[in-house]
Design a protein around this motif. Structure first.
Motif, mmCIF file in Angstrom:
data_model
loop_
_atom_site.group_PDB
_atom_site.id
_atom_site.type_symbol
_atom_site.label_atom_id
_atom_site.label_comp_id
_atom_site.label_asym_id
_atom_site.label_seq_id
_atom_site.Cartn_x
_atom_site.Cartn_y
_atom_site.Cartn_z
ATOM 1 N N LYS A 8 0.857 -1.184 0.000
ATOM 2 C CA LYS A 8 0.000 0.000 0.000
ATOM 3 C C LYS A 8 0.886 1.225 0.000
ATOM 4 N N LYS A 9 0.513 2.198 -0.853
ATOM 5 C CA LYS A 9 1.313 3.431 -0.932
ATOM 6 C C LYS A 9 0.677 4.537 -0.087
ATOM 7 N N PHE A 10 1.537 5.415 0.411
ATOM 8 C CA PHE A 10 1.088 6.510 1.275
ATOM 9 C C PHE A 10 1.732 7.817 0.830
ATOM 10 N N SER A 35 12.080 4.035 -17.881
ATOM 11 C CA SER A 35 11.460 4.621 -19.079
ATOM 12 C C SER A 35 10.149 3.888 -19.312
ATOM 13 N N TYR A 36 9.054 4.634 -19.329
ATOM 14 C CA TYR A 36 7.723 4.042 -19.541
ATOM 15 C C TYR A 36 7.271 4.258 -20.974
ATOM 16 N N TYR A 37 6.656 3.234 -21.552
ATOM 17 C CA TYR A 37 6.286 3.225 -22.970
ATOM 18 C C TYR A 37 4.772 3.138 -23.151
ATOM 19 N N LEU A 51 4.307 -0.573 -19.207
ATOM 20 C CA LEU A 51 5.506 -1.200 -19.787
ATOM 21 C C LEU A 51 6.698 -0.308 -19.510
ATOM 22 N N ARG A 52 7.731 -0.897 -18.874
ATOM 23 C CA ARG A 52 8.895 -0.065 -18.568
ATOM 24 C C ARG A 52 10.195 -0.814 -18.811
ATOM 25 N N ASN A 53 11.259 0.000 -18.968
ATOM 26 C CA ASN A 53 12.615 -0.518 -18.993
ATOM 27 C C ASN A 53 13.356 0.106 -17.814
ATOM 28 N N ARG A 54 13.909 -0.761 -16.955
ATOM 29 C CA ARG A 54 14.697 -0.290 -15.811
ATOM 30 C C ARG A 54 16.074 -0.923 -15.924
ATOM 31 N N ALA A 55 17.078 -0.096 -16.175
ATOM 32 C CA ALA A 55 18.467 -0.571 -16.321
ATOM 33 C C ALA A 55 18.551 -1.761 -17.281
ATOM 34 N N LEU A 60 6.371 -5.622 -17.646
ATOM 35 C CA LEU A 60 5.001 -5.178 -17.932
ATOM 36 C C LEU A 60 4.161 -5.465 -16.702
ATOM 37 N N LYS A 61 3.560 -4.412 -16.137
ATOM 38 C CA LYS A 61 2.661 -4.610 -14.986
ATOM 39 C C LYS A 61 1.238 -4.642 -15.508
ATOM 40 N N VAL A 62 0.539 -5.703 -15.141
ATOM 41 C CA VAL A 62 -0.819 -5.928 -15.630
ATOM 42 C C VAL A 62 -1.754 -5.898 -14.425
ATOM 43 N N ALA A 72 -6.432 -1.565 -2.231
ATOM 44 C CA ALA A 72 -5.060 -1.838 -2.687
ATOM 45 C C ALA A 72 -5.135 -2.428 -4.082
ATOM 46 N N ASP A 73 -4.388 -1.854 -5.009
ATOM 47 C CA ASP A 73 -4.359 -2.392 -6.360
ATOM 48 C C ASP A 73 -3.299 -3.479 -6.434
ATOM 49 N N ARG A 74 -3.587 -4.501 -7.240
ATOM 50 C CA ARG A 74 -2.598 -5.566 -7.394
ATOM 51 C C ARG A 74 -2.263 -5.733 -8.865
ATOM 52 N N TYR A 75 -0.985 -5.971 -9.133
ATOM 53 C CA TYR A 75 -0.501 -6.098 -10.500
ATOM 54 C C TYR A 75 0.301 -7.376 -10.657
ATOM 55 N N GLU A 76 0.081 -8.038 -11.787
ATOM 56 C CA GLU A 76 0.961 -9.146 -12.154
ATOM 57 C C GLU A 76 2.163 -8.518 -12.843
ATOM 58 N N THR A 114 15.150 7.581 -6.199
ATOM 59 C CA THR A 114 16.093 7.192 -5.148
ATOM 60 C C THR A 114 15.254 6.535 -4.063
ATOM 61 N N ARG A 115 15.507 5.238 -3.898
ATOM 62 C CA ARG A 115 14.663 4.420 -2.998
ATOM 63 C C ARG A 115 15.471 3.975 -1.788
ATOM 64 N N THR A 116 14.983 4.317 -0.610
ATOM 65 C CA THR A 116 15.612 3.817 0.622
ATOM 66 C C THR A 116 14.669 2.795 1.244
ATOM 67 N N SER A 174 -6.165 8.198 -0.749
ATOM 68 C CA SER A 174 -5.845 7.500 -1.975
ATOM 69 C C SER A 174 -4.738 8.277 -2.703
ATOM 70 N N VAL A 175 -3.637 7.593 -3.003
ATOM 71 C CA VAL A 175 -2.446 8.294 -3.497
ATOM 72 C C VAL A 175 -2.204 7.979 -4.975
ATOM 73 N N LEU A 176 -1.583 8.938 -5.663
ATOM 74 C CA LEU A 176 -1.217 8.711 -7.064
ATOM 75 C C LEU A 176 0.148 8.036 -7.147
ATOM 76 N N GLY A 177 0.323 7.154 -8.127
ATOM 77 C CA GLY A 177 1.634 6.576 -8.390
ATOM 78 C C GLY A 177 2.537 7.612 -9.041
ATOM 79 N N LYS A 178 3.858 7.290 -9.088
ATOM 80 C CA LYS A 178 4.830 8.272 -9.598
ATOM 81 C C LYS A 178 4.610 8.593 -11.076
ATOM 82 N N VAL A 179 4.170 7.621 -11.865
ATOM 83 C CA VAL A 179 3.962 7.884 -13.297
ATOM 84 C C VAL A 179 2.657 8.659 -13.496
HETATM 85 C C1 V4E Z 1 1.581 0.009 -11.545
HETATM 86 C C2 V4E Z 1 1.554 1.409 -12.012
HETATM 87 C C3 V4E Z 1 2.565 2.016 -12.669
HETATM 88 C C4 V4E Z 1 3.894 1.472 -12.973
HETATM 89 C C5 V4E Z 1 4.824 1.951 -11.890
HETATM 90 O O1 V4E Z 1 4.446 1.315 -10.728
HETATM 91 P P1 V4E Z 1 4.836 1.935 -9.331
HETATM 92 O O2 V4E Z 1 4.446 0.919 -8.300
HETATM 93 O O3 V4E Z 1 4.271 3.287 -9.179
HETATM 94 O O4 V4E Z 1 6.415 2.081 -9.487
HETATM 95 P P2 V4E Z 1 7.603 1.472 -8.619
HETATM 96 O O5 V4E Z 1 8.843 2.173 -9.071
HETATM 97 O O6 V4E Z 1 7.288 1.593 -7.153
HETATM 98 O O7 V4E Z 1 7.623 -0.024 -9.075
HETATM 99 P P3 V4E Z 1 8.401 -1.239 -8.365
HETATM 100 O O8 V4E Z 1 9.811 -0.799 -8.108
HETATM 101 O O9 V4E Z 1 7.650 -1.533 -7.090
HETATM 102 O O10 V4E Z 1 8.288 -2.357 -9.370
HETATM 103 S S1 V4E Z 1 2.153 3.603 -13.029
HETATM 104 C C6 V4E Z 1 0.652 3.428 -12.367
HETATM 105 N N1 V4E Z 1 0.490 2.228 -11.841
HETATM 106 C C7 V4E Z 1 -0.705 1.921 -11.131
HETATM 107 C C8 V4E Z 1 -0.662 2.500 -9.749
HETATM 108 C C9 V4E Z 1 -1.860 2.659 -9.055
HETATM 109 N N2 V4E Z 1 -3.035 2.266 -9.593
HETATM 110 N N3 V4E Z 1 -1.873 3.219 -7.829
HETATM 111 C C10 V4E Z 1 -0.708 3.629 -7.285
HETATM 112 C C11 V4E Z 1 -0.714 4.272 -5.944
HETATM 113 N N4 V4E Z 1 0.484 3.482 -7.908
HETATM 114 C C12 V4E Z 1 0.516 2.925 -9.136
#
Ligand code: V4E
Length: 209
Positions: A8-10, A35-37, A51-55, A60-62, A72-76, A114-116, A174-179
Protein backbone atom coordinates in the motif's frame (compact mmCIF):
# COMPACT_ATOMS: atom_id res chain seq x y z
CA UNK A 1 4.46 -21.86 -3.29
CA UNK A 2 5.10 -18.30 -4.49
CA UNK A 3 4.93 -15.51 -1.92
CA UNK A 4 2.39 -12.78 -2.59
CA UNK A 5 3.28 -9.12 -2.10
CA UNK A 6 0.65 -7.09 -0.30
CA UNK A 7 1.49 -3.41 -0.57
CA UNK A 8 0.00 0.00 0.00
CA UNK A 9 1.31 3.43 -0.93
CA UNK A 10 1.09 6.51 1.28
CA UNK A 11 1.51 10.23 0.71
CA UNK A 12 4.91 11.29 2.00
CA UNK A 13 4.08 14.71 3.36
CA UNK A 14 6.10 16.68 5.89
CA UNK A 15 7.04 14.57 8.92
CA UNK A 16 5.60 11.30 7.60
CA UNK A 17 8.96 9.86 6.59
CA UNK A 18 10.39 10.15 10.11
CA UNK A 19 7.25 8.71 11.73
CA UNK A 20 7.19 5.81 9.29
CA UNK A 21 10.81 4.74 9.72
CA UNK A 22 11.09 5.29 13.47
CA UNK A 23 12.58 2.11 14.96
CA UNK A 24 13.08 0.50 11.52
CA UNK A 25 16.30 -1.05 10.28
CA UNK A 26 17.90 0.57 7.20
CA UNK A 27 18.48 -2.01 4.45
CA UNK A 28 19.88 0.03 1.53
CA UNK A 29 19.49 3.01 -0.80
CA UNK A 30 19.41 2.58 -4.58
CA UNK A 31 18.89 4.95 -7.49
CA UNK A 32 17.36 3.74 -10.76
CA UNK A 33 15.88 5.25 -13.91
CA UNK A 34 12.69 3.97 -15.53
CA UNK A 35 11.46 4.62 -19.08
CA UNK A 36 7.72 4.04 -19.54
CA UNK A 37 6.29 3.23 -22.97
CA UNK A 38 2.89 3.64 -24.62
CA UNK A 39 1.31 4.36 -28.00
CA UNK A 40 0.02 7.78 -29.11
CA UNK A 41 -3.54 6.78 -28.19
CA UNK A 42 -2.47 5.52 -24.72
CA UNK A 43 -3.56 1.97 -25.56
CA UNK A 44 -1.61 0.40 -22.68
CA UNK A 45 -2.15 2.82 -19.82
CA UNK A 46 -5.91 3.31 -20.37
CA UNK A 47 -6.07 -0.44 -19.76
CA UNK A 48 -3.91 -0.15 -16.62
CA UNK A 49 -0.92 -1.79 -18.36
CA UNK A 50 2.51 -0.30 -17.60
CA UNK A 51 5.51 -1.20 -19.79
CA UNK A 52 8.89 -0.06 -18.57
CA UNK A 53 12.62 -0.52 -18.99
CA UNK A 54 14.70 -0.29 -15.81
CA UNK A 55 18.47 -0.57 -16.32
CA UNK A 56 17.97 -2.69 -19.43
CA UNK A 57 15.34 -4.97 -17.88
CA UNK A 58 11.81 -4.95 -19.32
CA UNK A 59 8.71 -5.31 -17.19
CA UNK A 60 5.00 -5.18 -17.93
CA UNK A 61 2.66 -4.61 -14.99
CA UNK A 62 -0.82 -5.93 -15.63
CA UNK A 63 -3.66 -4.88 -13.33
CA UNK A 64 -5.31 -7.75 -11.47
CA UNK A 65 -7.93 -5.52 -9.84
CA UNK A 66 -11.36 -6.37 -11.12
CA UNK A 67 -12.87 -3.76 -8.88
CA UNK A 68 -11.27 -0.34 -9.46
CA UNK A 69 -12.54 0.93 -6.09
CA UNK A 70 -10.51 -1.63 -4.16
CA UNK A 71 -8.26 -0.11 -1.51
CA UNK A 72 -5.06 -1.84 -2.69
CA UNK A 73 -4.36 -2.39 -6.36
CA UNK A 74 -2.60 -5.57 -7.39
CA UNK A 75 -0.50 -6.10 -10.50
CA UNK A 76 0.96 -9.15 -12.15
CA UNK A 77 4.57 -8.46 -13.16
CA UNK A 78 5.62 -9.97 -16.50
CA UNK A 79 9.40 -9.78 -16.62
CA UNK A 80 10.44 -11.96 -19.54
CA UNK A 81 10.66 -10.22 -22.90
CA UNK A 82 9.22 -13.31 -24.59
CA UNK A 83 6.13 -13.22 -22.38
CA UNK A 84 5.73 -9.47 -22.84
CA UNK A 85 5.77 -9.98 -26.62
CA UNK A 86 3.13 -12.70 -26.28
CA UNK A 87 0.92 -10.62 -23.99
CA UNK A 88 1.09 -7.56 -26.27
CA UNK A 89 0.83 -9.71 -29.42
CA UNK A 90 4.09 -8.30 -30.76
CA UNK A 91 6.22 -9.95 -33.43
CA UNK A 92 9.04 -12.20 -32.25
CA UNK A 93 10.95 -11.69 -35.49
CA UNK A 94 13.22 -8.74 -34.62
CA UNK A 95 14.91 -7.04 -31.70
CA UNK A 96 12.46 -5.90 -28.99
CA UNK A 97 13.25 -2.16 -29.27
CA UNK A 98 12.62 -2.25 -33.03
CA UNK A 99 9.41 -4.21 -32.63
CA UNK A 100 8.15 -1.63 -30.14
CA UNK A 101 8.91 1.25 -32.53
CA UNK A 102 7.23 -0.59 -35.43
CA UNK A 103 4.14 -1.17 -33.28
CA UNK A 104 3.94 2.56 -32.44
CA UNK A 105 5.36 2.54 -28.91
CA UNK A 106 7.59 5.30 -27.59
CA UNK A 107 8.84 6.55 -24.22
CA UNK A 108 6.38 8.94 -22.59
CA UNK A 109 7.95 9.26 -19.13
CA UNK A 110 11.49 9.00 -17.81
CA UNK A 111 11.80 9.10 -14.05
CA UNK A 112 14.66 8.59 -11.64
CA UNK A 113 13.90 7.17 -8.21
CA UNK A 114 16.09 7.19 -5.15
CA UNK A 115 14.66 4.42 -3.00
CA UNK A 116 15.61 3.82 0.62
CA UNK A 117 14.47 0.49 1.98
CA UNK A 118 13.78 -0.26 5.66
CA UNK A 119 12.53 -3.26 7.61
CA UNK A 120 10.29 -3.06 10.64
CA UNK A 121 9.36 -6.57 11.80
CA UNK A 122 7.37 -8.14 8.97
CA UNK A 123 6.95 -4.84 7.13
CA UNK A 124 9.23 -3.61 4.38
CA UNK A 125 9.09 0.16 3.94
CA UNK A 126 10.21 1.93 0.75
CA UNK A 127 10.73 5.67 0.73
CA UNK A 128 10.89 6.90 -2.89
CA UNK A 129 12.04 10.35 -3.97
CA UNK A 130 11.39 10.83 -7.69
CA UNK A 131 12.63 13.30 -10.33
CA UNK A 132 11.41 13.43 -13.94
CA UNK A 133 13.42 14.17 -17.09
CA UNK A 134 12.49 17.55 -18.56
CA UNK A 135 10.72 18.87 -15.44
CA UNK A 136 11.81 20.57 -12.24
CA UNK A 137 9.27 19.13 -9.81
CA UNK A 138 9.86 16.16 -7.54
CA UNK A 139 7.52 13.62 -5.98
CA UNK A 140 7.84 11.54 -2.84
CA UNK A 141 5.83 8.46 -1.98
CA UNK A 142 6.08 5.73 0.66
CA UNK A 143 5.13 2.09 0.31
CA UNK A 144 4.59 -0.48 3.04
CA UNK A 145 4.79 -4.10 1.96
CA UNK A 146 4.21 -7.49 3.59
CA UNK A 147 4.68 -10.91 2.07
CA UNK A 148 2.02 -13.58 2.56
CA UNK A 149 1.81 -17.23 1.59
CA UNK A 150 -1.73 -17.47 0.29
CA UNK A 151 -4.60 -15.44 -1.19
CA UNK A 152 -6.61 -15.92 2.00
CA UNK A 153 -3.96 -13.97 3.97
CA UNK A 154 -4.14 -10.85 1.76
CA UNK A 155 -7.01 -9.04 3.50
CA UNK A 156 -5.48 -9.62 6.95
CA UNK A 157 -2.05 -8.40 5.84
CA UNK A 158 -3.57 -5.30 4.26
CA UNK A 159 -5.38 -4.53 7.51
CA UNK A 160 -2.09 -4.92 9.42
CA UNK A 161 -0.43 -2.44 7.02
CA UNK A 162 -3.29 0.01 7.54
CA UNK A 163 -3.19 -0.42 11.34
CA UNK A 164 0.58 0.12 11.32
CA UNK A 165 0.23 3.31 9.26
CA UNK A 166 -2.59 4.58 11.50
CA UNK A 167 -0.51 3.87 14.60
CA UNK A 168 2.15 6.20 13.11
CA UNK A 169 -0.44 8.92 12.51
CA UNK A 170 -0.35 8.58 8.72
CA UNK A 171 -3.30 9.73 6.60
CA UNK A 172 -5.06 6.97 4.67
CA UNK A 173 -5.81 8.93 1.52
CA UNK A 174 -5.84 7.50 -1.97
CA UNK A 175 -2.45 8.29 -3.50
CA UNK A 176 -1.22 8.71 -7.06
CA UNK A 177 1.63 6.58 -8.39
CA UNK A 178 4.83 8.27 -9.60
CA UNK A 179 3.96 7.88 -13.30
CA UNK A 180 0.40 9.09 -12.68
CA UNK A 181 1.88 12.27 -11.18
CA UNK A 182 3.98 12.94 -14.27
CA UNK A 183 0.96 12.38 -16.52
CA UNK A 184 -1.21 14.66 -14.39
CA UNK A 185 1.36 17.48 -14.37
CA UNK A 186 2.77 17.24 -17.88
CA UNK A 187 0.41 15.37 -20.24
CA UNK A 188 -3.15 16.79 -20.02
CA UNK A 189 -4.61 14.69 -22.91
CA UNK A 190 -3.14 11.54 -21.43
CA UNK A 191 -4.46 12.43 -17.95
CA UNK A 192 -7.95 13.05 -19.38
CA UNK A 193 -7.88 9.64 -21.10
CA UNK A 194 -6.88 7.89 -17.85
CA UNK A 195 -9.62 9.66 -15.88
CA UNK A 196 -12.20 8.76 -18.57
CA UNK A 197 -11.07 5.12 -18.61
CA UNK A 198 -11.24 4.95 -14.80
CA UNK A 199 -7.54 4.10 -14.54
CA UNK A 200 -6.98 7.19 -12.40
CA UNK A 201 -9.63 8.41 -9.96
CA UNK A 202 -9.95 12.18 -9.62
CA UNK A 203 -9.72 11.99 -5.79
CA UNK A 204 -6.23 10.44 -5.86
CA UNK A 205 -3.67 12.76 -4.25
CA UNK A 206 -0.21 13.43 -5.69
CA UNK A 207 1.32 16.70 -4.50
CA UNK A 208 4.72 17.54 -5.99
CA UNK A 209 7.48 19.76 -4.58
C1 V4E B 1 1.58 0.01 -11.54
C2 V4E B 1 1.55 1.41 -12.01
C3 V4E B 1 2.56 2.02 -12.67
C4 V4E B 1 3.89 1.47 -12.97
C5 V4E B 1 4.82 1.95 -11.89
O1 V4E B 1 4.45 1.32 -10.73
P1 V4E B 1 4.84 1.93 -9.33
O2 V4E B 1 4.45 0.92 -8.30
O3 V4E B 1 4.27 3.29 -9.18
O4 V4E B 1 6.42 2.08 -9.49
P2 V4E B 1 7.60 1.47 -8.62
O5 V4E B 1 8.84 2.17 -9.07
O6 V4E B 1 7.29 1.59 -7.15
O7 V4E B 1 7.62 -0.02 -9.07
P3 V4E B 1 8.40 -1.24 -8.36
O8 V4E B 1 9.81 -0.80 -8.11
O9 V4E B 1 7.65 -1.53 -7.09
O10 V4E B 1 8.29 -2.36 -9.37
S1 V4E B 1 2.15 3.60 -13.03
C6 V4E B 1 0.65 3.43 -12.37
N1 V4E B 1 0.49 2.23 -11.84
C7 V4E B 1 -0.70 1.92 -11.13
C8 V4E B 1 -0.66 2.50 -9.75
C9 V4E B 1 -1.86 2.66 -9.06
N2 V4E B 1 -3.04 2.27 -9.59
N3 V4E B 1 -1.87 3.22 -7.83
C10 V4E B 1 -0.71 3.63 -7.28
C11 V4E B 1 -0.71 4.27 -5.94
N4 V4E B 1 0.48 3.48 -7.91
C12 V4E B 1 0.52 2.92 -9.14
Amino acid sequence: MQDIEVEKKFVLSEGVENRLIEGAELINTKTFMDSYYDTDNFSLTINDLWLRNRAGAWELKVSLSQNKDKFADRYEEIKEEKHIREFLKLSSKSEFNNVLVQAGFSVFCECTTTRTKYRNGLFLIDIDHVTYSGTDYTYSVAEIERMVKSESDIEGALQEIIDFAKSRGIDLVSVLGKVHVYIKNTRPDHYKALIESGTIKSDQIGETD
